[in-house]
Design a protein around this motif. Structure first.
Motif, mmCIF file in Angstrom:
data_model
loop_
_atom_site.group_PDB
_atom_site.id
_atom_site.type_symbol
_atom_site.label_atom_id
_atom_site.label_comp_id
_atom_site.label_asym_id
_atom_site.label_seq_id
_atom_site.Cartn_x
_atom_site.Cartn_y
_atom_site.Cartn_z
ATOM 1 N N GLY A 248 -4.389 1.129 1.494
ATOM 2 C CA GLY A 248 -4.325 0.913 3.140
ATOM 3 C C GLY A 248 -5.522 1.230 3.626
ATOM 4 O O GLY A 248 -5.985 0.274 4.827
ATOM 5 N N LYS A 249 -6.101 2.043 3.319
ATOM 6 C CA LYS A 249 -7.770 2.388 3.827
ATOM 7 C C LYS A 249 -8.613 1.106 3.710
ATOM 8 O O LYS A 249 -9.389 0.926 4.298
ATOM 9 C CB LYS A 249 -8.182 3.639 3.120
ATOM 10 N N ASP B 274 0.791 -1.244 -0.123
ATOM 11 C CA ASP B 274 0.102 0.001 -0.122
ATOM 12 C C ASP B 274 0.873 1.233 0.001
ATOM 13 O O ASP B 274 2.206 1.174 -0.005
ATOM 14 C CB ASP B 274 -0.926 -0.030 1.020
ATOM 15 N N LYS C 281 2.953 -0.889 3.384
ATOM 16 C CA LYS C 281 2.763 -2.024 4.285
ATOM 17 C C LYS C 281 2.126 -3.030 3.334
ATOM 18 O O LYS C 281 1.780 -2.963 2.231
ATOM 19 C CB LYS C 281 1.442 -1.799 5.176
ATOM 20 N N THR D 7 -7.508 -7.010 10.822
ATOM 21 C CA THR D 7 -6.348 -7.300 11.903
ATOM 22 C C THR D 7 -5.807 -8.679 11.792
ATOM 23 O O THR D 7 -6.274 -9.608 11.878
ATOM 24 C CB THR D 7 -6.664 -7.177 13.417
ATOM 25 N N GLU E 216 -7.612 -1.556 5.825
ATOM 26 C CA GLU E 216 -7.625 -1.502 7.481
ATOM 27 C C GLU E 216 -8.428 -2.267 7.998
ATOM 28 O O GLU E 216 -7.990 -2.654 9.319
ATOM 29 C CB GLU E 216 -7.848 0.095 7.632
#
Length: 452
Positions: free
Chosen positions: A362-363, A252, A256, A369, A366
């Motif tokens: 990334g969003k 991302d 990440k 987890t 998100e």
């Protein structure tokens, strides 16, 4: 799995486990099986990756195929999914062959066989090929005179595949800064051609194959290289492929890693929200992260779990009509568009979500987890005996009870080695270590483990 062919073809070190004689005989049998044995002409399409030995195996296969009367169409250096696409979309090809060892180092190679539907060759045909390799089914006849096969330069097939990929994009990529790590492999020309044509500002690394550098400190199995590149160039997104480009791992905008599990979430959720997720189900393997399942539960997406291997993912999708499935490693299958994992196609589908939703990768990822995961391999005398030992099973059940809904344990036999794999996912590393050790200790205490 057979003696020579595993879940992803006949693979081994070039001229050791996999020799030119093997390749020649595979060609001889296939040319006869789909041709003279059925009293018809035979057409086969072949692609290869950038390993030095790929040329050697290509020539050996061509010699065997044409000697048995088959006409061979050469795509040259190309991706595994492109071979599957050409076979699947052109009616007169009997099968396809990809010469590649995927993400393995350059000194390995492999022969992947693809049927006329663009799928992995069925086990009954593989069994007949193996019997021929072992001399159990006699010799097959040579072709003579005008029955001898020929070779045809078929780079047009590869170009058609590139055009197909471009046609799948829903929006222009103009203004998007995209990094591509081509792993010095099959994607080295194709990926850039696609993203350039779609208007992206494309930044490419590891696109200078020399026959030896495929997968060497690059590509989807060395994702840190692309992470550093994306951060250094301040790119919007990056995509890394493996040697034959049937895998894709993304990075991302913050560097990440967005692995196959996160790609399944991003694309699966998007498909659900737009009414495209047939059966409201995503197909995963048993090695997908526990956090992925918790994220799916929160958004109401169902999931299937198969054995490890994209072959098993695809079989489940075909049997049940599911539209998306894949592995943590980046083998993602979009069954509406392809019959195999396709790294470049996966990148296009991820771009679609980003552009249509107007959100960064990334969003989009998100909400998931990812749980810490620990995997330990224990070499044992007998896999089945160790796995089915009542005390080992009791230890596994005890760990599962302690973890409850906050983690999971998976104990399975390796498909290729005398090894038991013990994997625990939990909220923290210490818990993973504690519970893996509890099971591994029992395996050792019961005398199943082999001293190393």
């Amino acid at each position: 799995m057979g003696k020579y062919f595993g879940t992803d073809g006949f693979r081994g070190e070039a001229n050791k486990q996999l020799t030119v004689e093997h390749a020649f005989k595979v060609g001889r049998f296939i040319g006869w099986y789909y041709g003279a044995a059925r009293d018809k002409s035979c057409k086969v399409v072949i692609g290869k990756d950038t390993r030095r030995s790929s040329y050697m195996f290509e020539y050996a296969l061509v010699a065997g195929l044409t000697a048995s009367g088959a006409d061979v169409y050469l795509l040259h250096v190309t991706t595994t999914p492109s071979v599957a696409y050409v076979v699947r979309t052109e009616e007169d090809f009997d099968c396809g062959i990809m010469i590649s060892a995927s993400h393995n180092p350059y000194y390995d190679n492999g022969i992947k066989l693809i049927n006329d539907r663009g799928e992995k060759m069925t086990e009954d045909v593989i069994a007949e090929i193996e019997a021929y390799l072992d001399g159990e089914s006699g010799e097959v006849p040579l072709a003579y005179g005008d029955k001898i096969g020929c070779t045809v330069d078929y780079s047009a097939g590869r170009n058609r595949y590139i055009g197909y990929l471009i046609s799948l994009a829903t929006r222009s990529y103009k203004g998007m800064r995209v990094g591509l790590d081509c792993s010095n492999g099959s994607a080295w020309m194709i990926a850039k051609s696609v993203f350039d044509a779609l208007g992206a500002k494309t930044y490419v690394i590891n696109n200078h194959p020399d026959g030896f550098n495929i997968n060497t400190d690059c590509g989807s199995t060395h994702i840190h290289v692309l992470q550093d590149f994306v951060k250094e160039k301040q790119l919007d997104v990056g995509f890394a492929f493996d040697g034959d480009a049937d895998r894709c791992i993304a990075v991302d905008e913050n560097g990440k890693v967005i692995d196959g599990d996160l790609i399944l979430y991003v694309c699966g959720r998007y498909m659900k929200e737009h009414g495209k997720l047939t059966n409201n189900t995503v197909v995963t393997t048993v090695m997908s992260n526990f956090g992925l399942y918790k994220a799916f539960d929160k958004v109401g997406i169902n999931y299937e779990k198969t054995n490890v291997g994209d072959k098993y993912v695809y079989e489940n999708m075909q049997q049940n009509g599911h539209r998306i499935g894949g592995e943590q490693s980046g083998h993602i299958i979009f069954s509406k568009y392809a019959s195999t994992g396709d790294g470049i196609l996966t990148a296009i589908k991820v771009m679609e979500v980003m552009l249509e939703e107007k959100q960064s990768l990334g969003k989009l990822a998100e909400p998931v987890t990812i749980y810490p995961q620990l995997l330990k391999n224990v070499r044992v005398r007998d896999k089945k005996t160790a796995r089915e030992d009542k005390d080992v099973m009791a230890a596994v059940d005890a760990v599962a009870d302690k973890l409850g809904s906050e983690g999971r344990i998976l104990v399975r036999e390796s498909g290729t080695e005398p090894v038991i794999r013990v994997m625990v996912e939990a909220p923290d590393d210490a818990t993973c270590e504690k519970y893996v050790s509890e099971v591994v200790d029992v395996i050792y205490q019961k005398g199943h483990a082999v001293a190393q």
